[in-house]
Motif scaffolding. Structure first.
Motif, PDB file in Angstrom:
ATOM      1  N   ILE A   1       2.159  -3.919   0.258  1.00  0.00           N
ATOM      2  CA  ILE A   1       1.012  -4.831   0.216  1.00  0.00           C
ATOM      3  C   ILE A   1       0.387  -4.970   1.604  1.00  0.00           C
ATOM      4  O   ILE A   1      -0.838  -4.928   1.759  1.00  0.00           O
TER       5      ILE A   1
ATOM      6  N   ALA B   1      -1.520  -1.889   2.534  1.00  0.00           N
ATOM      7  CA  ALA B   1      -2.735  -1.748   1.742  1.00  0.00           C
ATOM      8  C   ALA B   1      -3.841  -2.681   2.209  1.00  0.00           C
ATOM      9  O   ALA B   1      -5.020  -2.308   2.232  1.00  0.00           O
ATOM     10  N   ILE B   2      -3.460  -3.890   2.599  1.00  0.00           N
ATOM     11  CA  ILE B   2      -4.446  -4.917   2.943  1.00  0.00           C
ATOM     12  C   ILE B   2      -4.926  -4.813   4.389  1.00  0.00           C
ATOM     13  O   ILE B   2      -6.101  -5.048   4.683  1.00  0.00           O
TER      14      ILE B   2
ATOM     15  N   THR C   1      -9.742  -2.194  -0.743  1.00  0.00           N
ATOM     16  CA  THR C   1      -8.415  -2.757  -0.509  1.00  0.00           C
ATOM     17  C   THR C   1      -7.570  -2.753  -1.772  1.00  0.00           C
ATOM     18  O   THR C   1      -6.395  -2.348  -1.754  1.00  0.00           O
TER      19      THR C   1
ATOM     20  N   ASN D   1      -6.791   0.764  -2.648  1.00  0.00           N
ATOM     21  CA  ASN D   1      -5.758   1.244  -1.731  1.00  0.00           C
ATOM     22  C   ASN D   1      -4.375   0.751  -2.158  1.00  0.00           C
ATOM     23  O   ASN D   1      -3.387   1.490  -2.102  1.00  0.00           O
ATOM     24  N   LEU D   2      -4.300  -0.494  -2.588  1.00  0.00           N
ATOM     25  CA  LEU D   2      -3.026  -1.051  -3.051  1.00  0.00           C
ATOM     26  C   LEU D   2      -2.492  -0.257  -4.245  1.00  0.00           C
ATOM     27  O   LEU D   2      -1.302   0.076  -4.302  1.00  0.00           O
TER      28      LEU D   2
END
Length: 224
Positions: free
Chosen positions: A5, A8-9, A112, A115-116
């Protein structure tokens, strides 16, 4: 899972913070920027549904259709719609650079969550590649979108506004399509994507400066 997480963020937050902090004339309310970012996150779901329908119901399965229509056209058009209907008409959109802030916020919200999903499926080993290419490319397409939205908003003429609005949606679609085509066209995509991203950053930062310059002229020309 926490590492996934975070990986990803982090890129989206970092890039959004950079463009937000470049707003040195009349910075936007943080709450408005966060709201726009969340709209971008939520946008992933209807886009995924539409892309799924295109593949399964309409049988649009070719790589060209996937790269250009399902990805570039659908994603950039929906991001543009969110910016136009939630920020463009808002009272807080009061200088040209605001278009860049809000477009980047929507695009990075979208990137985002996307991407996660990728990192959950493929692991954090690709996190750096995702940050350098897909996440940052979404932000750079948004810079062009936001720049021309800002020009449209403060053009002062209906005809110019319409022209800039068309450019603000058409140009990001074109850039996104070229980005995807590079990966589809050759196995040696790295030789093309590096200079392409370099040009995007170079011209994107020039657009940032031009938006500031145009904003300064706009503010000084307003009656006090």
């Amino acid at each position: 899972m926490i590492a996934v997480i975070g990986a990803a963020i982090a890129p989206g937050i970092a890039i959004l913070s950079y463009f937000y902090l470049r707003d040195n004339l009349q910075p936007e309310p943080v709450s408005m920027v966060i709201r726009t970012f969340i709209f971008g996150v939520l946008l992933v779901f209807p886009v995924m549904v539409l892309q799924y329908i295109m593949q399964t119901e309409w049988n649009w399965r070719s790589e060209f259709v996937a790269g250009v229509v399902q990805s570039a056209v659908v994603e950039e058009f929906f991001k543009w719609m969110v910016v136009y209907f939630t920020a463009y008409k808002h009272v807080e959109f009061d200088e040209p650079y605001d278009g860049i802030v809000y477009a980047v916020a929507v695009s990075l919200g979208f990137a985002t969550l996307e991407n996660l999903f990728y990192l959950v499926i493929n692991g954090v080993d690709i996190a750096l590649w995702r940050a350098l290419l897909p996440v940052s490319s979404h932000a750079l397409f948004a810079v062009w979108m936001g720049y021309y939205l800002g020009r449209a908003k403060f053009s002062g003429q209906a005809r110019k506004e319409v022209r800039y609005l068309w450019i603000s949606v058409g140009l990001p679609i074109g850039l996104h399509a070229v980005y995807n085509a590079i990966f589809l066209a050759t196995q040696h995509w790295l030789l093309l994507i590096v200079p392409f991203m370099g040009v995007l950053w170079w011209q994107g930062l020039k657009k940032v400066q031009r938006a500031h310059d145009f904003g300064s002229k706009t503010l000084t020309s307003r009656p006090h």
